[in-house]
Motif scaffolding. Structure first.
Motif: not given
Length: 304
Positions: A161-181
């Motif tokens: 699954l892939e998506t391109n994101i250009d308008d999100m706070n970069p600080e959120l990525y680590s949290y989102i990765e945790e939720r994905l796992f």
């Protein structure tokens, strides 16, 4: 804990859908029983203890006849059982009784990676669970612990699954990765890209099995700014693997050994074990890794 919660959540979602209620409003008819709670938590503990790479099962035999539920008499399989087993191959009619409960269905749905009648592995250990009811056929659950046959690499069908994101706070990525796992992603990675009008962006890619794809998709749409994604099927070829509990002067370290054409070609010490050993013994972590290498070399020489 994560495994047991996943099983509980599957029953809750099934009950919520059947009764037309939200997840918060659902009343557990089946899972509230002590034996059901013990079954799911016990299954999670057993799976965690065995450290198996993957779980396979035969198509699920649901039985036949009728079963009495909280809201009356229903044909087998019960509504909650059938809801949980959607997209999973089933068989029916072997005996005129219910042979798969919502609890059993949740354990299978949450943990089994592949349903097939084929046994493409060599059996090392066997376990049996015997039911109380006397049937015309053996009322027995049989579990095998084994390794894939020599010379056969594992080929698994998965999705990206892939998506391109250009308008999100970069600080959120680590949290989102945790939720994905948490929702079953097998791997998550980010690639810096340049989009139209020279906008900097991140391509978020998630590797996932078919049964977890829906839950992972939900995280992307709920937790990120993405409004669309790409999904495509991939074939993942994996070397056969086994885990070795390697004794060292710093304690037991788990080592993953990979095989190609039946021969060991590489190994890797588990990071968490090395980290814990380094902290406990007050030594640099590289010293622990070096000790593992030395012990593995000794083991290799002794086997020649």
């Amino acid at each position: 804990k994560k495994l047991s919660l996943d099983m509980f959540e599957r029953i809750a979602r099934a009950e919520a859908k059947i009764h037309g209620k939200s997840l918060e409003e659902v009343h557990f008819h089946e899972v509230g029983a002590i034996d059901s709670i013990v079954d799911m938590v016990g299954a999670a503990i057993a799976i965690d203890y065995l450290k198996v790479e993957r779980i396979m099962a035969s198509p699920v035999q649901v039985g036949g006849g009728f079963v009495k539920c909280a809201h009356g008499l229903f044909p087998v399989p019960a509504p909650a059982t059938m809801e949980i087993l959607k997209d999973i191959p089933i068989k029916s009619g072997l005996v005129p009784f219910e042979t798969t409960t919502p609890t059993g269905a949740a354990i299978l749905a949450a943990n089994v990676e592949k349903f097939s009648d084929k046994m493409e592995f060599s059996v090392e250990r066997i376990g049996y669970g015997i039911g109380n009811r006397d049937l015309e056929v053996p009322n027995v659950l049989r579990v095998y612990l084994g390794t894939a046959a020599d010379g056969l690499d594992e080929i698994d069908e998965q999705y990206i699954l892939e998506t391109n994101i250009d308008d999100m706070n970069p600080e959120l990525y680590s949290y989102i990765e945790e939720r994905l796992f948490e929702k079953g992603a097998l791997d998550v990675f980010r690639t810096p890209i340049i989009m139209k009008k020279a906008r900097s962006a991140i391509k978020l890619s998630i590797l996932v099995n078919k049964k977890q794809a829906g839950a992972v998709q939900g995280v992307i749409f709920r937790e990120t700014t993405s409004i669309g994604m790409r999904k495509f099927r991939v074939e993942k070829i994996m070397l056969q693997r086994e885990f070795l509990a390697l004794p060292t002067e710093y304690g037991e370290i788990k080592v993953k050994i990979s095989y190609y054409e039946g021969k060991p070609v590489k190994y890797k010490a588990e990071y968490e074990d090395c980290r814990n050993a380094a902290v406990k013994n007050q030594v640099p972590i590289v010293t622990v890794y070096r000790t593992v290498d030395q012990e593995m070399e000794k083991r290799t020489r002794s086997e020649k």
